[in-house]
Design a protein around this motif. Structure first.
Motif, PDB file in Angstrom:
ATOM      1  N   GLY A 148      -5.853  -4.515   1.606  1.00 43.86           N
ATOM      2  CA  GLY A 148      -5.858  -4.342   0.152  1.00 43.86           C
ATOM      3  C   GLY A 148      -5.767  -2.874  -0.219  1.00 43.86           C
ATOM      4  N   ALA A 149      -6.546  -2.471  -1.209  1.00 49.09           N
ATOM      5  CA  ALA A 149      -6.425  -1.080  -1.664  1.00 49.09           C
ATOM      6  C   ALA A 149      -7.790  -0.533  -2.022  1.00 49.09           C
ATOM      7  N   PHE A 150      -7.885   0.782  -1.952  1.00 50.61           N
ATOM      8  CA  PHE A 150      -9.106   1.496  -2.354  1.00 50.61           C
ATOM      9  C   PHE A 150      -8.728   2.349  -3.556  1.00 50.61           C
ATOM     10  N   VAL A 151      -9.403   2.100  -4.666  1.00 52.90           N
ATOM     11  CA  VAL A 151      -9.062   2.783  -5.923  1.00 52.90           C
ATOM     12  C   VAL A 151     -10.101   3.858  -6.213  1.00 52.90           C
ATOM     13  N   ILE A 152      -9.637   5.020  -6.626  1.00 55.19           N
ATOM     14  CA  ILE A 152     -10.554   6.111  -7.009  1.00 55.19           C
ATOM     15  C   ILE A 152     -10.079   6.662  -8.364  1.00 55.19           C
ATOM     16  N   ALA A 153     -10.969   6.643  -9.346  1.00 53.74           N
ATOM     17  CA  ALA A 153     -10.566   7.096 -10.683  1.00 53.74           C
ATOM     18  C   ALA A 153     -11.653   7.997 -11.281  1.00 53.74           C
ATOM     19  N   PRO A 154     -11.326   9.263 -11.541  1.00 55.72           N
ATOM     20  CA  PRO A 154     -12.330  10.175 -12.113  1.00 55.72           C
ATOM     21  C   PRO A 154     -12.785   9.734 -13.504  1.00 55.72           C
ATOM     22  N   GLN A 155     -14.005  10.085 -13.837  1.00 55.86           N
ATOM     23  CA  GLN A 155     -14.544   9.843 -15.169  1.00 55.86           C
ATOM     24  C   GLN A 155     -15.513  10.964 -15.520  1.00 55.86           C
ATOM     25  N   LYS A 156     -16.019  10.925 -16.723  1.00 53.78           N
ATOM     26  CA  LYS A 156     -16.750  12.032 -17.361  1.00 53.78           C
ATOM     27  C   LYS A 156     -15.713  13.105 -17.670  1.00 53.78           C
ATOM     28  N   GLN A 157     -15.977  13.825 -18.733  1.00 51.91           N
ATOM     29  CA  GLN A 157     -14.957  14.755 -19.253  1.00 51.91           C
ATOM     30  C   GLN A 157     -14.445  15.715 -18.181  1.00 51.91           C
ATOM     31  N   ASP A 158     -15.359  16.164 -17.304  1.00 52.57           N
ATOM     32  CA  ASP A 158     -14.977  17.152 -16.293  1.00 52.57           C
ATOM     33  C   ASP A 158     -14.585  16.517 -14.959  1.00 52.57           C
ATOM     34  N   GLY A 159     -14.518  15.175 -14.930  1.00 53.01           N
ATOM     35  CA  GLY A 159     -14.122  14.495 -13.691  1.00 53.01           C
ATOM     36  C   GLY A 159     -15.172  14.590 -12.598  1.00 53.01           C
ATOM     37  N   SER A 160     -16.406  14.861 -12.957  1.00 50.42           N
ATOM     38  CA  SER A 160     -17.440  15.078 -11.940  1.00 50.42           C
ATOM     39  C   SER A 160     -17.947  13.779 -11.313  1.00 50.42           C
ATOM     40  N   GLU A 161     -17.472  12.649 -11.838  1.00 50.12           N
ATOM     41  CA  GLU A 161     -17.859  11.352 -11.256  1.00 50.12           C
ATOM     42  C   GLU A 161     -16.580  10.565 -11.039  1.00 50.12           C
ATOM     43  N   VAL A 162     -16.568   9.698 -10.013  1.00 48.07           N
ATOM     44  CA  VAL A 162     -15.404   8.806  -9.847  1.00 48.07           C
ATOM     45  C   VAL A 162     -15.864   7.358  -9.797  1.00 48.07           C
ATOM     46  N   LEU A 163     -15.005   6.482 -10.346  1.00 48.46           N
ATOM     47  CA  LEU A 163     -15.146   5.064 -10.065  1.00 48.46           C
ATOM     48  C   LEU A 163     -14.466   4.828  -8.731  1.00 48.46           C
ATOM     49  N   ILE A 164     -15.128   4.066  -7.843  1.00 48.86           N
ATOM     50  CA  ILE A 164     -14.438   3.602  -6.642  1.00 48.86           C
ATOM     51  C   ILE A 164     -14.382   2.081  -6.738  1.00 48.86           C
ATOM     52  N   GLY A 165     -13.302   1.476  -6.243  1.00 49.61           N
ATOM     53  CA  GLY A 165     -13.213   0.027  -6.396  1.00 49.61           C
ATOM     54  C   GLY A 165     -12.281  -0.625  -5.406  1.00 49.61           C
ATOM     55  N   LYS A 166     -12.551  -1.904  -5.168  1.00 46.79           N
ATOM     56  CA  LYS A 166     -11.671  -2.741  -4.347  1.00 46.79           C
ATOM     57  C   LYS A 166     -11.608  -4.132  -4.970  1.00 46.79           C
ATOM     58  N   GLN A 167     -10.544  -4.838  -4.681  1.00 44.92           N
ATOM     59  CA  GLN A 167     -10.421  -6.212  -5.150  1.00 44.92           C
ATOM     60  C   GLN A 167     -10.441  -7.156  -3.957  1.00 44.92           C
ATOM     61  N   MET A 168     -10.890  -8.391  -4.197  1.00 42.73           N
ATOM     62  CA  MET A 168     -10.893  -9.397  -3.133  1.00 42.73           C
ATOM     63  C   MET A 168     -10.380 -10.731  -3.675  1.00 42.73           C
ATOM     64  N   ARG A 169      -9.824 -11.526  -2.765  1.00 42.21           N
ATOM     65  CA  ARG A 169      -9.536 -12.918  -3.124  1.00 42.21           C
ATOM     66  C   ARG A 169     -10.769 -13.738  -2.782  1.00 42.21           C
ATOM     67  N   ARG A 210      -0.424  -4.868  -5.324  1.00 44.45           N
ATOM     68  CA  ARG A 210      -0.633  -3.594  -4.625  1.00 44.45           C
ATOM     69  C   ARG A 210      -2.092  -3.412  -4.209  1.00 44.45           C
ATOM     70  N   ARG A 211      -2.982  -4.213  -4.800  1.00 46.16           N
ATOM     71  CA  ARG A 211      -4.410  -3.965  -4.569  1.00 46.16           C
ATOM     72  C   ARG A 211      -5.084  -5.030  -3.693  1.00 46.16           C
ATOM     73  N   LEU A 212      -4.333  -6.054  -3.322  1.00 43.10           N
ATOM     74  CA  LEU A 212      -4.909  -7.119  -2.506  1.00 43.10           C
ATOM     75  C   LEU A 212      -4.234  -7.138  -1.152  1.00 43.10           C
ATOM     76  N   PRO A 213      -4.966  -7.599  -0.121  1.00 43.56           N
ATOM     77  CA  PRO A 213      -4.306  -7.715   1.183  1.00 43.56           C
ATOM     78  C   PRO A 213      -3.129  -8.677   1.078  1.00 43.56           C
ATOM     79  N   LYS A 214      -2.070  -8.394   1.808  1.00 44.35           N
ATOM     80  CA  LYS A 214      -0.910  -9.289   1.758  1.00 44.35           C
ATOM     81  C   LYS A 214      -1.229 -10.561   2.528  1.00 44.35           C
ATOM     82  N   ILE A 215      -0.730 -11.693   1.998  1.00 45.89           N
ATOM     83  CA  ILE A 215      -0.873 -12.956   2.722  1.00 45.89           C
ATOM     84  C   ILE A 215       0.388 -13.071   3.572  1.00 45.89           C
ATOM     85  N   ASN A 216       0.204 -13.328   4.888  1.00 39.64           N
ATOM     86  CA  ASN A 216       1.343 -13.304   5.821  1.00 39.64           C
ATOM     87  C   ASN A 216       2.585 -13.985   5.277  1.00 39.64           C
ATOM     88  N   GLY A 217       3.615 -13.218   5.134  1.00 39.87           N
ATOM     89  CA  GLY A 217       4.942 -13.750   4.808  1.00 39.87           C
ATOM     90  C   GLY A 217       4.981 -14.632   3.569  1.00 39.87           C
TER      91      GLY A 217
END
Ligand SMILES: Cc1cc2nc3c(=O)[nH]c(=O)nc-3n(C[C@H](O)[C@H](O)[C@H](O)COP(=O)(O)OP(=O)(O)OC[C@H]3O[C@@H](n4cnc5c(N)ncnc54)[C@H](O)[C@@H]3O)c2cc1C
Length: 402
Positions: A209-230, A363-370
């Motif tokens: 799948g994917a690992f998401v990182i997104a800054p937050q707070k005005q100065d970007g001093s914190e990030v959201l981290i995230g993953k998705q699952m089936r 783009r954020r989930l593991p691919k299911i074979n073929g």
């Protein structure tokens, strides 16, 4: 007879609806079951289509002061190569950069407008059911037994809407088979691949799948981290356990972190439970109508069309809904044909967003074979249709041409 429009739910849809109706000179009041304003879900994404409307409401400067500004999301492979750039805003192209801002900060700014304009809001007031509806009024009840009669009752009470039960007693939200787990951690914890590493970033692995990182707070001093699952749908008790199990949630974020590189390993070393969010993605099946037969009861926002978060459009779509509705009503255009136009315009946008979500989920989930996972996305992301909308002009065009 009360001329008040009663709005159920003080989420973003309900609050922005009240401000928009007030601007149109339509008296309204909001009823919210919680004892105080929402403070859930961490930071949210706002794109130019809603930022323009927030600007019209007079809160954009406040949002910009509080939020993290960015123009693009970057999709990278495990080797660090940039595979795609997803536009989220641009001052040159759409008037605004994208923003990530805490939901409670957005709500506080909206509530300042309530105070400034004396718009009534009643916390600790839980809607129960509609008692009766005529051509001109709707009578409804709170769970404490109080009844009220209003010119309109508008359900902005979220995905599990009780107002919607009046029109669709048997309808339930549908689970998409996907859940997202996110957390907020200090940016300083992250070992970046290079000092000017560009974020928000989605690091993609075909098998993990994917690992998401997104800054937050005005100065970007914190990030959201995230993953998705089936996952399979759970029972009510099963979801309660799933929500409560923060150890499992943080373990899922940490699982296979080394695949995504040092940045993910360091981001997941210390995850505070209290900053972890667990979000199963549900949708509302397309509704025949967002208004009752006599048009005294209407639905907006997540109660009409909840969309999962993949493209960060939940709030922006809710705000488009309510601003367009308020202008229509302000122009005295609340007939069946007018509401039908509004709903089909809105539904068409929601369908396009669900397609966009599906592309991002691939783009954020593991691919299911073929399987169905064809990368049909060579065309890249052209999102002018999404951010370039002028919701106000669309209504004005409809009103002047019909
Ligand atoms: C964890 C999380 C993260 C999100 N992140 C993003 C993001 O990054 N970007 C984005 O655009 N969207 C995001 N969303 C989605 C977005 O928040 C919603 O799509 C948007 O806020 C519209 O919601 P709403 O106002 O229609 O409903 P809600 O926000 O669900 O508000 C409904 C309100 O109604 C109240 N209510 C419910 N029942 C009753 C009743 N019987 N009587 C009175 N009041 C009642 C509830 O207490 C609540 O305050 C996120 C949602 C969640 C849960």
């Amino acid at each position: 007879m009360s001329k008040e429009v009663s709005i159920i739910g003080a989420g973003i849809a309900g609050l922005t609806l009240a401000i928009s109706l007030h601007t149109q000179g339509i008296p309204c009041a909001v009823y919210e079951t919680r004892p105080e304003p929402q403070n859930i879900g961490g930071a949210v994404m706002l794109s130019p289509n809603s930022l323009k409307l927030f600007d019209d409401m007079g809160i954009y400067d406040g949002l910009k002061r509080l939020g993290y500004s960015f123009d693009s999301l970057y999709f990278r492979d495990l080797a660090g190569s940039l595979k795609e750039t997803y536009p989220f805003g641009s001052v040159e192209r759409h008037g605004y950069s994208g923003l990530r801002v805490y939901r409670f900060e957005l709500i506080d700014l909206l509530l300042e407008k309530f105070n400034a304009n004396n718009i009534p809001i009643h916390f600790n007031h839980k809607f129960s059911h509609v008692v009766s509806e005529s051509e001109d009024t709707v009578t409804w009840q709170l769970v404490d037994g109080t009844t009220k009669t209003s010119s309109l009752l508008i359900g902005s009470d979220g995905i599990h809407s009780r107002v919607r039960k009046y029109m669709y007693p048997d309808l339930s939200p549908k689970f998409t088979g996907i859940a997202g787990i996110t957390a907020a951690v200090p940016t300083a914890n992250l070992k970046l691949p290079c000092p000017d590493y560009k974020m928000p970033v989605t690091i993609m692995s075909p098998s993990h799948g994917a690992f998401v990182i997104a800054p937050q707070k005005q100065d970007g001093s914190e990030v959201l981290i995230g993953k998705q699952m089936r996952m399979a749908e759970l029972s009510r008790e099963g979801w309660e356990k799933f929500y409560a199990d923060k150890d499992a949630a943080t373990a899922f974020l940490r699982e296979n972190a080394e695949v995504f590189g040092d940045i993910a390993v360091t981001a997941t070393e210390d995850i505070p439970h209290e900053h972890t969010n667990i979000w199963p993605f549900y949708v509302i099946p397309e509704l025949d109508s967002w208004s009752s037969d006599n048009r005294r009861v209407l639905l907006v926002g997540d109660s009409a069309h909840a969309v999962p978060p993949s493209s960060g459009q939940g709030i922006s779509q809710a705000v488009e809904d309510v601003v367009m509705l308020a202008i229509l009503l302000g122009k005295g255009r609340g007939e069946k044909k007018d509401l039908g136009w509004w709903q089909s315009f809105r539904q068409n946008r929601i369908e396009q967003i669900l397609l966009l979500n599906a592309r991002i989920d691939r783009r954020r989930l593991p691919k299911i074979n073929g399987s169905e996972e064809q990368d049909d996305d060579e065309q890249g992301f052209d999102l002018d249709w999404l951010y370039g909308i002028d919701a106000v002009t669309e209504v004005e065009k409809y009103v002047s041409g019909s």
